[in-house]
Write an enzyme that holds these catalytic residues in place. Structure first.
Site, PDB file in Angstrom:
ATOM      1  N   ALA A 117       0.851  -1.202   0.000  1.00 36.69           N
ATOM      2  CA  ALA A 117       0.000   0.000   0.000  1.00 36.69           C
ATOM      3  C   ALA A 117       0.886   1.252   0.000  1.00 36.69           C
ATOM      4  CB  ALA A 117      -0.932  -0.035   1.205  1.00 36.69           C
ATOM      5  N   GLU A 147      11.245   6.700  -0.175  1.00 40.44           N
ATOM      6  CA  GLU A 147      11.553   5.936  -1.387  1.00 40.44           C
ATOM      7  C   GLU A 147      12.484   6.731  -2.293  1.00 40.44           C
ATOM      8  OE1 GLU A 147       7.972   4.468  -3.243  1.00 40.44           O
ATOM      9  OE2 GLU A 147       7.469   3.253  -1.495  1.00 40.44           O
ATOM     10  N   HIS A 166       8.775  -0.745  -5.186  1.00 39.08           N
ATOM     11  CA  HIS A 166       7.469  -0.177  -5.554  1.00 39.08           C
ATOM     12  C   HIS A 166       7.036  -0.648  -6.957  1.00 39.08           C
ATOM     13  CE1 HIS A 166       4.680   3.405  -4.557  1.00 39.08           C
ATOM     14  NE2 HIS A 166       4.065   2.585  -5.390  1.00 39.08           N
TER      15      HIS A 166
HETATM   16  N1  LIG Z   1       2.525  -0.742  -4.599  1.00 39.14           N
HETATM   17  C1  LIG Z   1       1.938  -0.194  -5.622  1.00 39.14           C
HETATM   18  O1  LIG Z   1       2.516  -0.033  -6.683  1.00 39.14           O
HETATM   19  C2  LIG Z   1       0.518   0.260  -5.514  1.00 39.14           C
HETATM   20  C3  LIG Z   1       0.030   0.709  -4.328  1.00 39.14           C
HETATM   21  N2  LIG Z   1      -1.257   1.101  -4.234  1.00 39.14           N
HETATM   22  C4  LIG Z   1      -1.733   1.523  -2.912  1.00 39.14           C
HETATM   23  O2  LIG Z   1      -2.749   0.633  -2.522  1.00 39.14           O
HETATM   24  C5  LIG Z   1      -3.843   1.379  -1.982  1.00 39.14           C
HETATM   25  C6  LIG Z   1      -5.128   0.672  -2.342  1.00 39.14           C
HETATM   26  O3  LIG Z   1      -5.341   0.820  -3.735  1.00 39.14           O
HETATM   27  P1  LIG Z   1      -6.813   0.611  -4.343  1.00 39.14           P
HETATM   28  O4  LIG Z   1      -7.341  -0.696  -3.883  1.00 39.14           O
HETATM   29  O5  LIG Z   1      -6.713   0.882  -5.776  1.00 39.14           O
HETATM   30  O6  LIG Z   1      -7.599   1.786  -3.612  1.00 39.14           O
HETATM   31  P2  LIG Z   1      -9.142   1.806  -3.226  1.00 39.14           P
HETATM   32  O7  LIG Z   1      -9.462   3.233  -2.951  1.00 39.14           O
HETATM   33  O8  LIG Z   1      -9.943   1.062  -4.246  1.00 39.14           O
HETATM   34  O9  LIG Z   1      -9.200   0.970  -1.860  1.00 39.14           O
HETATM   35  C7  LIG Z   1      -8.755   1.447  -0.643  1.00 39.14           C
HETATM   36  C8  LIG Z   1      -9.697   0.895   0.409  1.00 39.14           C
HETATM   37  O10 LIG Z   1      -9.166   1.215   1.694  1.00 39.14           O
HETATM   38  C9  LIG Z   1     -10.265   1.515   2.525  1.00 39.14           C
HETATM   39  N3  LIG Z   1      -9.852   2.239   3.714  1.00 39.14           N
HETATM   40  C10 LIG Z   1      -9.797   3.577   3.935  1.00 39.14           C
HETATM   41  N4  LIG Z   1      -9.382   3.832   5.191  1.00 39.14           N
HETATM   42  C11 LIG Z   1      -9.192   2.621   5.784  1.00 39.14           C
HETATM   43  C12 LIG Z   1      -8.772   2.213   7.065  1.00 39.14           C
HETATM   44  N5  LIG Z   1      -8.488   3.102   8.022  1.00 39.14           N
HETATM   45  N6  LIG Z   1      -8.681   0.879   7.317  1.00 39.14           N
HETATM   46  C13 LIG Z   1      -8.971  -0.038   6.370  1.00 39.14           C
HETATM   47  N7  LIG Z   1      -9.364   0.295   5.115  1.00 39.14           N
HETATM   48  C14 LIG Z   1      -9.473   1.607   4.825  1.00 39.14           C
HETATM   49  C15 LIG Z   1     -11.242   2.273   1.641  1.00 39.14           C
HETATM   50  O11 LIG Z   1     -12.564   2.225   2.166  1.00 39.14           O
HETATM   51  C16 LIG Z   1     -11.115   1.503   0.338  1.00 39.14           C
HETATM   52  O12 LIG Z   1     -12.077   0.481   0.238  1.00 39.14           O
HETATM   53  C17 LIG Z   1      -3.725   2.781  -2.593  1.00 39.14           C
HETATM   54  O13 LIG Z   1      -4.196   3.757  -1.661  1.00 39.14           O
HETATM   55  C18 LIG Z   1      -2.278   2.929  -2.877  1.00 39.14           C
HETATM   56  O14 LIG Z   1      -1.690   3.647  -1.818  1.00 39.14           O
HETATM   57  C19 LIG Z   1      -2.111   1.040  -5.286  1.00 39.14           C
HETATM   58  C20 LIG Z   1      -1.668   0.606  -6.495  1.00 39.14           C
HETATM   59  C21 LIG Z   1      -0.313   0.201  -6.726  1.00 39.14           C
HETATM   60  O1  LIG Z   2      -0.965   3.551  -8.230  1.00 44.48           O
HETATM   61  C1  LIG Z   2      -0.386   3.599  -7.124  1.00 44.48           C
HETATM   62  O2  LIG Z   2      -0.917   3.969  -6.074  1.00 44.48           O
HETATM   63  C2  LIG Z   2       1.011   3.177  -7.055  1.00 44.48           C
HETATM   64  O3  LIG Z   2       1.560   3.085  -5.984  1.00 44.48           O
HETATM   65  C3  LIG Z   2       1.703   2.860  -8.286  1.00 44.48           C
HETATM   66  O4  LIG Z   2       2.847   3.624  -8.292  1.00 44.48           O
HETATM   67  P1  LIG Z   2       3.186   4.552  -9.520  1.00 44.48           P
HETATM   68  O5  LIG Z   2       1.922   5.322  -9.783  1.00 44.48           O
HETATM   69  O6  LIG Z   2       3.530   3.599 -10.627  1.00 44.48           O
HETATM   70  O7  LIG Z   2       4.327   5.394  -9.067  1.00 44.48           O
END
Ligand SMILES: NC(=O)C1=CN([C@@H]2O[C@H](COP(=O)(O)OP(=O)(O)OC[C@H]3O[C@@H](n4cnc5c(N)ncnc54)[C@H](O)[C@@H]3O)[C@@H](O)[C@H]2O)C=CC1
Ligand SMILES: O=C(O)C(=O)COP(=O)(O)O
Length: 228
Positions: A117, A147, A166
């Site tokens: 996350a 990062e 990441h």
């Molecule tokens: N490592 C990577 O490359 C990536 C990381 N991410 C991270 O993953 C997170 C999740 O992405 P998505 O699923 O697309 O977002 P999303 O917005 O669809 O899901 C996030 C969920 O977390 C919930 N939430 C909010 N506050 C909370 C809390 N205190 N406790 C538990 N749940 C809570 C929300 O209600 C929502 O359902 C993003 O916020 C982003 O930071 C996302 C995509 C890629």
């Molecule tokens: O979509 C996100 O939240 C990600 O963490 C993915 O990372 P990026 O947008 O590729 O730097």
């Protein structure tokens, strides 16, 4: 099976079969923390691997979770019963360092933590302590508070931690998807349509608020700047 470590070991000329015995996922409980787009897909896949899936998300609809056989539970119930904890919540003021000494102490000894996350949801010093005292058996980290993390980061070099830089969204297909989604959103905004995915704009159409589009975008941008 500790694939990353075993791969490095074999490439270094060693053959350490007993060192890299892993754990089975079948019958283990995984807690999905944040049941949104990513969390719910992880839940589906964990089900497919024969895991018991629970989730914590204060805002997720119960019927969406029920539809894929996932129980929504409280934060404490999730972290205290899980063998694996996978983080998928956004970084907000209320989730910052939500995994800290106090919450690690509530976890099952030997839990495995996955953070794809944001680094800031975990107190990294507390995670190091939890790894060193055996509360957390292993951690897989794709994201870090800073990062890239410092070159001498104890977390990155910890033998029970697997790290990636990441890479969560880094597939050719995902990047094409992101590019298309952004292009479509920009075209839509320039046509005066509702910007459904904008983080810095109110969901008010040009018809409702009859201002020239350039002024609307200017106001939206500055409304955001003023609020951060
Ligand atoms: N490592 C990577 O490359 C990536 C990381 N991410 C991270 O993953 C997170 C999740 O992405 P998505 O699923 O697309 O977002 P999303 O917005 O669809 O899901 C996030 C969920 O977390 C919930 N939430 C909010 N506050 C909370 C809390 N205190 N406790 C538990 N749940 C809570 C929300 O209600 C929502 O359902 C993003 O916020 C982003 O930071 C996302 C995509 C890629
Ligand atoms: O979509 C996100 O939240 C990600 O963490 C993915 O990372 P990026 O947008 O590729 O730097």
């Amino acid at each position: 099976r500790n694939v990353a470590q075993a791969d490095a070991s074999l490439k270094a000329g060693k053959w350490q079969r007993s060192k890299y015995v892993g754990v089975s996922l079948v019958g283990k409980t995984i807690a999905i923390m944040g049941f949104g787009k990513v969390g719910s897909e992880v839940a589906r896949r964990a089900k497919g691997l024969g895991m018991d899936v629970i989730a914590h998300d204060p805002y997720a609809p119960v019927d969406r979770a029920r539809a894929i056989g996932v129980d929504l539970v409280s934060f404490d119930d999730a972290i205290s019963t899980a063998d694996f904890i996978s983080l998928h919540m956004p970084l907000t003021p209320s989730t910052t360092k939500i995994f800290n000494d106090e919450t690690f102490a509530k976890m099952t000894k030997g839990v495995r933590l996955i953070n794809v996350a944001r680094g800031g949801v975990v107190d990294e010093e507390a995670l190091l302590r939890a790894l060193d005292n055996g509360t957390v058996a292993q951690a897989a980290l794709d994201v870090f508070f800073e990062e890239p993390p410092p070159k001498d980061s104890k977390l990155v070099h910890h033998e029970n931690v697997t790290v990636t830089p990441h890479l969560g969204a880094s597939t050719t297909e995902a990047q094409e998807g992101v590019a298309l989604e952004i292009a479509e959103a920009v075209i839509g905004a320039l046509k005066g349509e509702l910007a459904a995915t904008a983080v810095n704009a109110p969901m008010v159409s040009a018809e409702v608020l009859p201002l020239p589009r350039t002024i609307l975008l200017y106001l939206q941008h500055n409304a955001h700047s003023a609020s951060v």
